[in-house]
Design a protein around this motif. Structure first.
Motif, PDB file in Angstrom:
ATOM      1  N   LEU A   1      15.791  -4.481  43.967  1.00 32.17           N
ATOM      2  CA  LEU A   1      16.839  -5.012  43.104  1.00 32.17           C
ATOM      3  C   LEU A   1      16.600  -6.499  42.893  1.00 32.17           C
ATOM      4  CD1 LEU A   1      19.474  -4.129  41.647  1.00 32.17           C
ATOM      5  CD2 LEU A   1      20.701  -5.155  43.575  1.00 32.17           C
ATOM      6  N   ASN A   2      16.411  -6.892  41.650  1.00 33.35           N
ATOM      7  CA  ASN A   2      16.244  -8.300  41.296  1.00 33.35           C
ATOM      8  C   ASN A   2      17.322  -8.713  40.309  1.00 33.35           C
ATOM      9  OD1 ASN A   2      12.589  -8.496  41.474  1.00 33.35           O
ATOM     10  ND2 ASN A   2      14.123  -9.042  42.983  1.00 33.35           N
ATOM     11  N   TYR A   3      17.330  -9.995  39.966  1.00 33.95           N
ATOM     12  CA  TYR A   3      18.364 -10.530  39.095  1.00 33.95           C
ATOM     13  C   TYR A   3      17.748 -11.363  37.972  1.00 33.95           C
ATOM     14  CZ  TYR A   3      21.714  -9.119  42.673  1.00 33.95           C
ATOM     15  OH  TYR A   3      22.457  -8.385  43.554  1.00 33.95           O
ATOM     16  N   LYS A   4      18.291 -11.192  36.771  1.00 32.94           N
ATOM     17  CA  LYS A   4      17.856 -11.997  35.629  1.00 32.94           C
ATOM     18  C   LYS A   4      18.569 -13.346  35.667  1.00 32.94           C
ATOM     19  CE  LYS A   4      16.911  -7.847  32.955  1.00 32.94           C
ATOM     20  NZ  LYS A   4      16.912  -7.191  31.629  1.00 32.94           N
ATOM     21  N   ARG A   5      18.174 -14.231  34.784  1.00 29.53           N
ATOM     22  CA  ARG A   5      18.718 -15.584  34.792  1.00 29.53           C
ATOM     23  C   ARG A   5      20.237 -15.596  34.634  1.00 29.53           C
ATOM     24  NH1 ARG A   5      20.175 -20.144  32.149  1.00 29.53           N
ATOM     25  NH2 ARG A   5      19.114 -22.096  32.756  1.00 29.53           N
ATOM     26  N   ASP A   6      20.763 -14.656  33.827  1.00 31.54           N
ATOM     27  CA  ASP A   6      22.209 -14.616  33.595  1.00 31.54           C
ATOM     28  C   ASP A   6      22.969 -13.883  34.699  1.00 31.54           C
ATOM     29  OD1 ASP A   6      21.607 -11.959  33.164  1.00 31.54           O
ATOM     30  OD2 ASP A   6      22.206 -11.932  31.053  1.00 31.54           O
ATOM     31  N   GLY A   7      22.245 -13.506  35.769  1.00 33.06           N
ATOM     32  CA  GLY A   7      22.895 -12.845  36.892  1.00 33.06           C
ATOM     33  C   GLY A   7      22.903 -11.330  36.816  1.00 33.06           C
ATOM     34  N   THR A   8      22.380 -10.772  35.740  1.00 34.62           N
ATOM     35  CA  THR A   8      22.336  -9.313  35.588  1.00 34.62           C
ATOM     36  C   THR A   8      21.359  -8.710  36.596  1.00 34.62           C
ATOM     37  OG1 THR A   8      22.768  -9.503  33.215  1.00 34.62           O
ATOM     38  CG2 THR A   8      21.873  -7.400  34.007  1.00 34.62           C
ATOM     39  N   PRO A   9      21.808  -7.785  37.439  1.00 37.52           N
ATOM     40  CA  PRO A   9      20.884  -7.125  38.369  1.00 37.52           C
ATOM     41  C   PRO A   9      20.064  -6.062  37.648  1.00 37.52           C
ATOM     42  CG  PRO A   9      23.090  -6.240  38.658  1.00 37.52           C
ATOM     43  CD  PRO A   9      23.200  -7.337  37.633  1.00 37.52           C
ATOM     44  N   PHE A  10      18.846  -5.851  38.082  1.00 40.52           N
ATOM     45  CA  PHE A  10      18.033  -4.781  37.506  1.00 40.52           C
ATOM     46  C   PHE A  10      17.085  -4.234  38.554  1.00 40.52           C
ATOM     47  CE2 PHE A  10      15.405  -8.485  37.013  1.00 40.52           C
ATOM     48  CZ  PHE A  10      14.083  -8.061  36.986  1.00 40.52           C
ATOM     49  N   ARG A  11      16.821  -2.930  38.433  1.00 39.12           N
ATOM     50  CA  ARG A  11      15.886  -2.271  39.341  1.00 39.12           C
ATOM     51  C   ARG A  11      14.482  -2.611  38.866  1.00 39.12           C
ATOM     52  NH1 ARG A  11      17.613  -1.400  43.962  1.00 39.12           N
ATOM     53  NH2 ARG A  11      15.876  -0.601  45.156  1.00 39.12           N
ATOM     54  N   ASN A  12      13.668  -3.157  39.738  1.00 39.45           N
ATOM     55  CA  ASN A  12      12.384  -3.714  39.354  1.00 39.45           C
ATOM     56  C   ASN A  12      11.251  -3.056  40.154  1.00 39.45           C
ATOM     57  OD1 ASN A  12      10.400  -5.396  38.362  1.00 39.45           O
ATOM     58  ND2 ASN A  12      11.199  -7.271  39.260  1.00 39.45           N
ATOM     59  N   ALA A  13      10.324  -2.412  39.441  1.00 42.25           N
ATOM     60  CA  ALA A  13       9.124  -1.873  40.099  1.00 42.25           C
ATOM     61  C   ALA A  13       8.106  -3.007  40.149  1.00 42.25           C
ATOM     62  CB  ALA A  13       8.573  -0.679  39.331  1.00 42.25           C
ATOM     63  N   VAL A  14       8.000  -3.637  41.302  1.00 47.11           N
ATOM     64  CA  VAL A  14       7.178  -4.845  41.469  1.00 47.11           C
ATOM     65  C   VAL A  14       5.829  -4.498  42.092  1.00 47.11           C
ATOM     66  CG1 VAL A  14       7.004  -7.089  42.615  1.00 47.11           C
ATOM     67  CG2 VAL A  14       9.211  -6.295  41.754  1.00 47.11           C
ATOM     68  N   LEU A  15       4.784  -4.929  41.437  1.00 46.24           N
ATOM     69  CA  LEU A  15       3.431  -4.819  41.991  1.00 46.24           C
ATOM     70  C   LEU A  15       2.944  -6.216  42.340  1.00 46.24           C
ATOM     71  CD1 LEU A  15       0.557  -3.506  42.442  1.00 46.24           C
ATOM     72  CD2 LEU A  15       0.120  -4.095  40.060  1.00 46.24           C
ATOM     73  N   VAL A  16       2.395  -6.360  43.540  1.00 44.82           N
ATOM     74  CA  VAL A  16       1.708  -7.600  43.921  1.00 44.82           C
ATOM     75  C   VAL A  16       0.325  -7.206  44.417  1.00 44.82           C
ATOM     76  CG1 VAL A  16       1.715  -9.631  45.405  1.00 44.82           C
ATOM     77  CG2 VAL A  16       3.885  -8.719  44.545  1.00 44.82           C
ATOM     78  N   ALA A  17      -0.711  -7.787  43.823  1.00 42.96           N
ATOM     79  CA  ALA A  17      -2.083  -7.431  44.183  1.00 42.96           C
ATOM     80  C   ALA A  17      -2.932  -8.693  44.297  1.00 42.96           C
ATOM     81  CB  ALA A  17      -2.687  -6.494  43.136  1.00 42.96           C
ATOM     82  N   PRO A  18      -3.841  -8.743  45.290  1.00 46.08           N
ATOM     83  CA  PRO A  18      -4.692  -9.920  45.472  1.00 46.08           C
ATOM     84  C   PRO A  18      -5.829  -9.956  44.454  1.00 46.08           C
ATOM     85  CG  PRO A  18      -5.317  -8.227  47.034  1.00 46.08           C
ATOM     86  CD  PRO A  18      -4.119  -7.696  46.296  1.00 46.08           C
ATOM     87  N   MET A  19      -6.280 -11.152  44.142  1.00 49.12           N
ATOM     88  CA  MET A  19      -7.443 -11.346  43.275  1.00 49.12           C
ATOM     89  C   MET A  19      -8.386 -12.298  44.013  1.00 49.12           C
ATOM     90  SD  MET A  19      -6.408  -9.552  40.691  1.00 49.12           S
ATOM     91  CE  MET A  19      -7.709  -9.908  39.527  1.00 49.12           C
ATOM     92  N   PHE A  20      -9.643 -11.880  44.148  1.00 42.72           N
ATOM     93  CA  PHE A  20     -10.614 -12.666  44.911  1.00 42.72           C
ATOM     94  C   PHE A  20     -11.619 -13.356  43.994  1.00 42.72           C
ATOM     95  CE2 PHE A  20      -8.995  -9.360  47.673  1.00 42.72           C
ATOM     96  CZ  PHE A  20      -8.708 -10.059  48.838  1.00 42.72           C
ATOM     97  N   ASP A  21     -12.188 -14.469  44.470  1.00 42.44           N
ATOM     98  CA  ASP A  21     -13.205 -15.169  43.681  1.00 42.44           C
ATOM     99  C   ASP A  21     -14.583 -14.564  43.964  1.00 42.44           C
ATOM    100  OD1 ASP A  21     -14.104 -16.193  46.121  1.00 42.44           O
ATOM    101  OD2 ASP A  21     -13.175 -18.163  45.822  1.00 42.44           O
ATOM    102  N   GLU A  22     -15.607 -15.142  43.386  1.00 38.75           N
ATOM    103  CA  GLU A  22     -16.954 -14.578  43.511  1.00 38.75           C
ATOM    104  C   GLU A  22     -17.492 -14.640  44.935  1.00 38.75           C
ATOM    105  OE1 GLU A  22     -19.512 -16.376  40.667  1.00 38.75           O
ATOM    106  OE2 GLU A  22     -18.575 -15.379  38.961  1.00 38.75           O
ATOM    107  N   GLU A  23     -16.923 -15.501  45.761  1.00 35.54           N
ATOM    108  CA  GLU A  23     -17.352 -15.590  47.160  1.00 35.54           C
ATOM    109  C   GLU A  23     -16.535 -14.662  48.060  1.00 35.54           C
ATOM    110  OE1 GLU A  23     -17.161 -18.627  45.264  1.00 35.54           O
ATOM    111  OE2 GLU A  23     -19.287 -18.123  45.045  1.00 35.54           O
ATOM    112  N   GLY A  24     -15.624 -13.916  47.456  1.00 34.71           N
ATOM    113  CA  GLY A  24     -14.797 -13.006  48.237  1.00 34.71           C
ATOM    114  C   GLY A  24     -13.601 -13.669  48.893  1.00 34.71           C
ATOM    115  N   GLU A  25     -13.309 -14.915  48.489  1.00 31.14           N
ATOM    116  CA  GLU A  25     -12.159 -15.627  49.025  1.00 31.14           C
ATOM    117  C   GLU A  25     -10.929 -15.357  48.160  1.00 31.14           C
ATOM    118  OE1 GLU A  25     -12.067 -17.446  51.846  1.00 31.14           O
ATOM    119  OE2 GLU A  25     -14.162 -16.895  52.202  1.00 31.14           O
TER     120      GLU A  25
END
Length: 204
Positions: free
Chosen positions: A88-112
């Motif tokens: 459950l997240n909230y928009k700027r005006d305070g409206t709650p919304f169900r949010n399917a959130v993806l967080v994924a890592p991105m690596f550089d060419e050295e694998g960092e």
């Protein structure tokens, strides 16, 4: 696309043309602040550019945001592993919304670890199976790929670049680029970020 001055063209390619609300954050800076966002994110949340850039994504949390899901995201970030939660997240005006959130890592060419990709899909309250339907659709789409294309997609979801994927799969970089282009076309993915989200939704 809204970016800070130092963001490279690579980030623009990642999320600018995505219809999915997306941000890029920089874990090398204190509190992993957002350094790029697309128009879809602005339209979804109602926040303006200057209210987004420089902040951690947790600013979308509010009174009823589930702390255990926030922790699940934090755990994924700490492990440098992709994570997908409905929160459950909230928009700027305070409206709650169900949010399917993806967080994924991105690596550089050295694998960092270089960046984190974050994307958000609003789930309609009147359609509680929306997320399940997306998961099924993603799984069916991934099944249309060849074995090698699925392998490349799985590596993309882990945040690896073409050179790293080539090494890990024992392929030439040119072959990886070919499979990458084919799988994105078959999935109807406009950007790498979209392809990564499909991979995670499908459980790759």
């Amino acid at each position: 696309m809204v970016v800070t001055d130092h963001i490279t063209e690579r980030l623009d390619v990642l999320i600018a043309n995505s219809p999915i609300a997306s941000v890029i954050s920089d874990p090398r800076q204190r509190d992993n602040p957002i350094v790029a966002c697309n128009r879809a994110f602005i339209e979804l949340t109602g926040y303006a550019e200057h209210e987004i850039i420089g902040r951690n994504c947790k600013f979308l949390a509010g009174p009823a945001t589930e702390p255990w899901l926030t922790q699940a995201i934090r755990n994924g970030v700490e492990r440098h592993a992709p994570v997908l939660v409905e929160i459950l997240n909230y928009k700027r005006d305070g409206t709650p919304f169900r949010n399917a959130v993806l967080v994924a890592p991105m690596f550089d060419e050295e694998g960092e670890l270089e960046f984190f990709l974050g994307s958000q899909v609003e789930l309609e309250a009147s359609a509680p199976m929306t997320h399940e339907n997306r998961r099924i659709a993603a799984a069916l789409a991934v099944k249309t790929l060849s074995r090698r294309q699925r392998e490349v997609l799985a590596e993309m979801a882990l945040g690896h670049l073409n050179k790293q994927i080539a090494f890990r799969l024992g392929l030439s970089e040119q072959t990886v680029k070919m499979h990458r282009a084919l799988l994105m076309d078959r999935l109807g993915a406009a950007t790498t970020a979209d392809a990564i989200r499909i991979a995670v939704e499908a459980g790759l």
